[in-house]
Enzyme design. Structure first.
Site, mmCIF file in Angstrom:
data_model
loop_
_atom_site.group_PDB
_atom_site.id
_atom_site.type_symbol
_atom_site.label_atom_id
_atom_site.label_comp_id
_atom_site.label_asym_id
_atom_site.label_seq_id
_atom_site.Cartn_x
_atom_site.Cartn_y
_atom_site.Cartn_z
ATOM 1 N N SER A 6 0.867 -1.188 0.000
ATOM 2 C CA SER A 6 0.000 0.000 0.000
ATOM 3 C C SER A 6 0.897 1.230 0.000
ATOM 4 O O SER A 6 1.729 1.401 0.886
ATOM 5 C CB SER A 6 -0.874 0.018 1.255
ATOM 6 O OG SER A 6 -1.318 1.351 1.502
ATOM 7 N N HIS A 31 -1.922 -2.706 -3.741
ATOM 8 C CA HIS A 31 -3.146 -2.428 -2.981
ATOM 9 C C HIS A 31 -3.412 -0.926 -3.052
ATOM 10 O O HIS A 31 -2.612 -0.124 -2.567
ATOM 11 C CB HIS A 31 -2.930 -2.894 -1.536
ATOM 12 C CG HIS A 31 -4.090 -2.676 -0.632
ATOM 13 N ND1 HIS A 31 -5.168 -3.537 -0.564
ATOM 14 C CD2 HIS A 31 -4.356 -1.685 0.256
ATOM 15 C CE1 HIS A 31 -6.033 -3.095 0.328
ATOM 16 N NE2 HIS A 31 -5.576 -1.959 0.832
ATOM 17 N N ASP A 33 -5.516 2.196 -2.027
ATOM 18 C CA ASP A 33 -6.416 2.671 -0.974
ATOM 19 C C ASP A 33 -7.206 3.886 -1.456
ATOM 20 O O ASP A 33 -6.676 4.991 -1.521
ATOM 21 C CB ASP A 33 -5.603 3.019 0.288
ATOM 22 C CG ASP A 33 -5.153 1.770 1.022
ATOM 23 O OD1 ASP A 33 -6.024 0.915 1.312
ATOM 24 O OD2 ASP A 33 -3.953 1.641 1.301
ATOM 25 N N MET A 35 -10.001 6.501 -0.861
ATOM 26 C CA MET A 35 -10.742 7.136 0.247
ATOM 27 C C MET A 35 -11.521 8.327 -0.273
ATOM 28 O O MET A 35 -10.997 9.110 -1.065
ATOM 29 C CB MET A 35 -9.765 7.603 1.332
ATOM 30 C CG MET A 35 -8.877 6.486 1.839
ATOM 31 S SD MET A 35 -7.865 7.049 3.209
ATOM 32 C CE MET A 35 -6.866 5.587 3.496
ATOM 33 N N HIS A 66 -9.101 -1.148 -2.795
ATOM 34 C CA HIS A 66 -9.784 -1.168 -1.490
ATOM 35 C C HIS A 66 -10.629 0.096 -1.439
ATOM 36 O O HIS A 66 -10.118 1.179 -1.176
ATOM 37 C CB HIS A 66 -8.714 -1.212 -0.383
ATOM 38 C CG HIS A 66 -9.256 -1.087 1.000
ATOM 39 N ND1 HIS A 66 -8.449 -0.825 2.094
ATOM 40 C CD2 HIS A 66 -10.519 -1.191 1.494
ATOM 41 C CE1 HIS A 66 -9.190 -0.768 3.178
ATOM 42 N NE2 HIS A 66 -10.451 -0.977 2.851
ATOM 43 N N MET A 68 -12.789 2.541 0.088
ATOM 44 C CA MET A 68 -13.301 3.103 1.358
ATOM 45 C C MET A 68 -14.193 4.283 0.984
ATOM 46 O O MET A 68 -13.853 5.449 1.197
ATOM 47 C CB MET A 68 -12.118 3.540 2.234
ATOM 48 C CG MET A 68 -11.361 2.364 2.839
ATOM 49 S SD MET A 68 -9.717 2.824 3.432
ATOM 50 C CE MET A 68 -8.753 2.576 1.949
ATOM 51 N N MET A 137 -9.841 -5.637 8.309
ATOM 52 C CA MET A 137 -9.087 -4.450 8.742
ATOM 53 C C MET A 137 -8.571 -4.665 10.164
ATOM 54 O O MET A 137 -9.351 -4.982 11.071
ATOM 55 C CB MET A 137 -9.972 -3.200 8.710
ATOM 56 C CG MET A 137 -10.408 -2.736 7.337
ATOM 57 S SD MET A 137 -9.084 -2.520 6.146
ATOM 58 C CE MET A 137 -8.096 -1.243 6.947
ATOM 59 N N ASP A 179 -5.171 -5.954 6.666
ATOM 60 C CA ASP A 179 -4.716 -4.604 6.292
ATOM 61 C C ASP A 179 -4.647 -3.724 7.538
ATOM 62 O O ASP A 179 -5.667 -3.478 8.189
ATOM 63 C CB ASP A 179 -5.718 -4.027 5.282
ATOM 64 C CG ASP A 179 -5.308 -2.682 4.715
ATOM 65 O OD1 ASP A 179 -4.239 -2.172 5.073
ATOM 66 O OD2 ASP A 179 -6.090 -2.151 3.887
HETATM 67 C C1 DX5 Z 1 -5.786 2.096 5.947
HETATM 68 C C2 DX5 Z 1 -5.403 1.466 4.608
HETATM 69 C C3 DX5 Z 1 -4.211 0.578 4.674
HETATM 70 C C4 DX5 Z 1 -2.989 1.201 5.264
HETATM 71 C C5 DX5 Z 1 -1.873 0.230 5.433
HETATM 72 O O1 DX5 Z 1 -6.942 2.834 5.760
HETATM 73 O O2 DX5 Z 1 -6.474 0.696 4.142
HETATM 74 O O3 DX5 Z 1 -3.971 -0.051 3.430
HETATM 75 O O4 DX5 Z 1 -2.563 2.302 4.551
HETATM 76 O O5 DX5 Z 1 -0.797 0.916 5.983
HETATM 77 P P1 DX5 Z 1 0.047 0.385 7.221
HETATM 78 O O6 DX5 Z 1 0.654 -0.920 6.794
HETATM 79 O O7 DX5 Z 1 1.036 1.450 7.427
HETATM 80 O O8 DX5 Z 1 -0.902 0.208 8.377
HETATM 81 ZN ZN ZN Z 2 -6.225 -0.743 2.433
#
Ligand code: DX5
Ligand code: ZN
Length: 223
Positions: A6, A31, A33, A35, A66, A68, A137, A179
């Protein structure tokens, strides 16, 4: 064990090169992320940026989205069009889950559901036969670099048992992805719990060492 990098804690001003560094280190999942500033209190990037990454990196890497976001029903197709191979949606953010999972599969992507740390495993078990992956999570989503929440162990062990039962009955195998807060010091324990796919953000992208060096440490921990 699949390691899915990520890039959230990488230098996002140089996103393409951060992704290339992971691919060059031998990682074939990315991966992503996503948001929306609504489901989670942060914003990252969306389909136009992902489409550019796909162009820069070629067809090789598996783009694992992913989501969110609160409007996955309306937006998932844009992520597939941008080059995502896999889509995970949060059960907390979707009203008609079966309908959405079927639509994602029909659109040609593999299918996952994501559970926040406070969401019971039953939410995933209800749709297990429809899934390729369950994303557990181990932090509350929104930010990289948070601490691992160890109480997810019970949830993961129950999920592993349900997947083993499903496979024994001739059903679909399902990956368990985790994650949040995954590092070289806890990854072997996660494998023992039944996790087969680890998202690693700050454990790979940090000021201490290169992705390749950090990955070596993770591989050593798994030996
Ligand atoms: C959190 C994300 C993760 C996160 C992982 O909202 O979904 O993918 O960035 O990062 P680390 O490994 O630093 O927790
Ligand atoms: Zn994630």
């Amino acid at each position: 064990m699949i390691i899915a990098p990520s890039v959230l804690t990488a230098d996002l001003a140089d996103l393409g090169n951060a992704c290339k560094e992971a691919v060059d280190a031998g990682l074939d999942w990315l991966h992503l992320d996503i948001m929306d500033g609504n489901f989670v209190p942060n914003l990252t990037f969306g389909p136009p940026v992902i489409a550019k990454l796909r162009k820069a990196l070629g067809d090789g890497p598996i783009f694992d989205a992913h989501l969110m976001v609160n409007n996955a029903e309306e937006s998932f197709q844009q992520y597939i069009d941008a080059g995502c191979n896999h889509i995970s949606v949060h059960v907390e953010a979707v009203t008609h889950l079966h309908r959405l999972l079927a639509a994602i599969r029909n659109a040609g992507a593999t299918v996952g559901v994501t559970l926040n740390p406070g969401t019971p495993i039953e939410a995933a078990l209800e749709v297990l036969s429809e899934l390729d992956l369950v994303l557990i999570m181990s932090v509350n989503p929104g930010f990289g670099g948070q601490s691992f929440i160890p109480t997810v162990e019970t949830k993961i062990r129950r999920l592993k048992q349900a997947i083993d039962d499903q496979v024994a009955a001739g059903g679909r195998p399902v990956q368990i992805q985790i994650d949040g807060g995954v590092k070289s010091h806890n990854i072997a324990m996660l494998r023992d719990w039944g996790v087969s796919n680890c998202v690693v953000g700050s454990g790979l992208f940090n000021d201490k060492a290169s992705v390749a060096t950090n990955l070596l440490e993770i591989h050593n921990a798994l030996e």
